[in-house]
Every structure is written in structure tokens, then in C-alpha cells.
Design an enzyme around this catalytic site. Structure first.
Site, mmCIF file in Angstrom:
data_model
loop_
_atom_site.group_PDB
_atom_site.id
_atom_site.type_symbol
_atom_site.label_atom_id
_atom_site.label_comp_id
_atom_site.label_asym_id
_atom_site.label_seq_id
_atom_site.Cartn_x
_atom_site.Cartn_y
_atom_site.Cartn_z
ATOM 1 N N HIS A 1 -3.667 -4.778 0.341
ATOM 2 C CA HIS A 1 -3.217 -5.224 1.667
ATOM 3 C C HIS A 1 -3.316 -6.745 1.772
ATOM 4 C CE1 HIS A 1 -2.380 -1.638 4.126
ATOM 5 N NE2 HIS A 1 -3.302 -1.015 3.401
ATOM 6 N N GLU B 1 -1.850 -8.725 3.742
ATOM 7 C CA GLU B 1 -1.838 -9.226 5.136
ATOM 8 C C GLU B 1 -3.236 -9.269 5.726
ATOM 9 O OE1 GLU B 1 -1.184 -6.234 4.254
ATOM 10 O OE2 GLU B 1 -1.987 -4.834 5.755
ATOM 11 N N CYS C 1 0.845 -1.207 0.000
ATOM 12 C CA CYS C 1 0.000 0.000 0.000
ATOM 13 C C CYS C 1 0.882 1.259 0.000
ATOM 14 C CB CYS C 1 -1.006 -0.028 1.147
ATOM 15 S SG CYS C 1 -2.414 1.057 0.816
#
Ligand code: MN
Length: 241
Positions: free
Chosen positions: A215, A217, A111
């Protein structure tokens, strides 16, 4: 002595390493076999020697956050761009990212991190996607929906690193109002959203240097393909040390 778990330096804002969103980076790195090492601005700037910071880690993960000051890519803030700056983080991350690039260390930017990587290497950013005529929510998904839910597809370049990780076309989440504009020298674009917004860049001449605009994660629990990004970073770190 060889460490079994390569150490992955993860950048965060001041005090940010304990936030729930930040914990997800550490969890994803740990699940991939790495040992997370948090790098807040003060950790990087303490002795003004990025080499000594990088000596403690085997790879660098540039995390998400606020916007990079446009002066770092030769622009002033545009009036309607809604730019939010985190100046200490800019200073620390551009320093550490440039040092990591010079050392040919494995780097994954996420990001804000893809933007940090691109600016550190000499590229520029779109200050606000609405200034391109895109809707304000074009790449900012509704916060009421779970963060692991995809917001838009990405078309990936065949033969790219991200293609091998995701295994083909994929859908990704989206929490950004900026994006890569001029791609830094040495880097190539390897995935785009349907509206043309750049979603990944890679440095083909380096063992592992890439950035993703989404993102991963926040997706790993529901989308196993996203784990491969962290596994590839840890593998590159293990290979290097
Ligand atoms: Mn997006």
C-alpha cells in the site's frame, strides 16, 4: 480544452470512497498532480458501458479491498483459504480493468488491485498464503503498528519500472493474505519478497501498466520513493490525454 490535472479513476467498494483508508489514495493522487475521480461499482455498472466510464478519466487506479472470487480465475474457494468476496466489485472492476487494458490506458493496481489486474488479464491468485506453508502473519503486518512502517523488503528487477521508481531495493508494508500465482500473459514479475511472494507485476509493452502488492498510499508521508509510483501514473495519464 486541455485539462491541467489528469483525471485518475480510483476504484472502491460500494460506499468505500469516503473511508479514511480510501482517502489516502485520493490524497496521494492529488499530491502527485492528478484529479481523483471515485469509481464505485454502481458508477461503473450504471450503463453497462465501460467505454463511457473510461472516457471520463485519463488513467485507472485499482484500489485495495476484499478478495476476488476464485471463479474468475477458474477455481472454487478452497476450504481453509479464508476468502472474503465482494461480488459487485469483482463484476465492476474486471469489466473496467479489461476495457482499460484494451484501450492501453495507464493502470496502477494496489494490493487487491494488483490481483484484479492480474485476473483481468488472464492470470490467477494464491487463495491464501498459509496454504503455501507461510505463517498467517507472513504478509499481514500487526495493525497496531503504523501503516507506513515497512513489514518486509522487496528485491526488484534491474531495469524495471518499479526499480526506477523506488531507486533500488526497498522495504514495503504488507496487508495481504493472497498474492499473484500464475502471471497473466504479457506481464512480468519485477519484485518479490524474500519468501518468493510476488510483490509487483508490470506490462513492459504498455506505456504504464503495473501492480504493487503493498500500500504505497499509506507510506508516501514517510517514504518519498513511494510517491514516485503515483507521480509516474499521473505522468502517464498526462501524456495520454
Ligand atoms: Mn507483502
Amino acid at each position: 480544452m486541455k485539462r491541467s490535472r489528469p483525471r485518475i479513476g480510483i476504484t472502491a467498494t460500494t460506499g468505500g470512497s469516503t473511508s479514511p483508508n480510501s482517502r489516502r489514495y485520493a490524497d496521494a493522487v492529488a499530491a502527485a498532480g492528478g484529479e481523483p475521480v471515485w469509481l464505485e461499482p454502481a458508477d461503473v455498472l450504471r450503463d453497462q458501458d465501460p467505454g463511457s466510464v473510461l472516457a471520463r478519466v485519463d488513467a485507472l487506479l485499482l484500489g485495495g479491498g476484499e478478495d476476488i472470487d476464485p471463479r474468475h480465475y477458474g477455481e472454487t474457494i478452497l476450504p481453509d483459504a479464508g476468502v472474503k468476496i465482494d461480488a459487485p466489485r469483482d463484476t465492476a472492476e474486471l469489466l473496467i480493468a479489461r476495457a482499460a487494458l484494451a484501450e492501453e490506458m495507464p493502470i496502477l493496481g494496489i494490493c487487491r488491485g494488483i490481483q484484479t489486474l492480474n485476473v483481468a488479464a488472464g492470470g490467477s491468485l494464491h487463495q491464501d498464503l498459509t496454504l503455501l506453508g507461510l505463517a498467517p502473519d507472513a504478509h499481514v503486518q500487526d495493525r497496531r503498528t503504523p501503516a507506513w512502517k515497512p513489514a518486509h523488503p522487496v528485491a526488484v528487477e534491474g531495469g524495471s519500472r518499479v526499480a526506477s521508481q523506488l531507486g533500488g531495493p526497498a522495504e514495503v508494508n504488507s496487508f495481504h493474505h493472497q498474492a499473484v500465482k500464475d502471471v497473466a500473459p504479457g506481464f512480468v514479475v519485477t519484485a518479490r519478497a524474500p519468501d518468493g511472494v510476488i510483490e509487483t507485476i508490470e506490462h513492459p509493452a504498455r506505456p504504464f501498466v503495473m501492480g504493487v502488492q503493498w500500500h504505497p498510499e499509506r507510506m508516501v508521508d514517510h517514504h518519498p520513493g513511494q510517491r514516485k509510483l503515483f507521480e509516474a501514473l499521473v505522468a502517464a495519464a498526462r501524456h495520454r490525454k
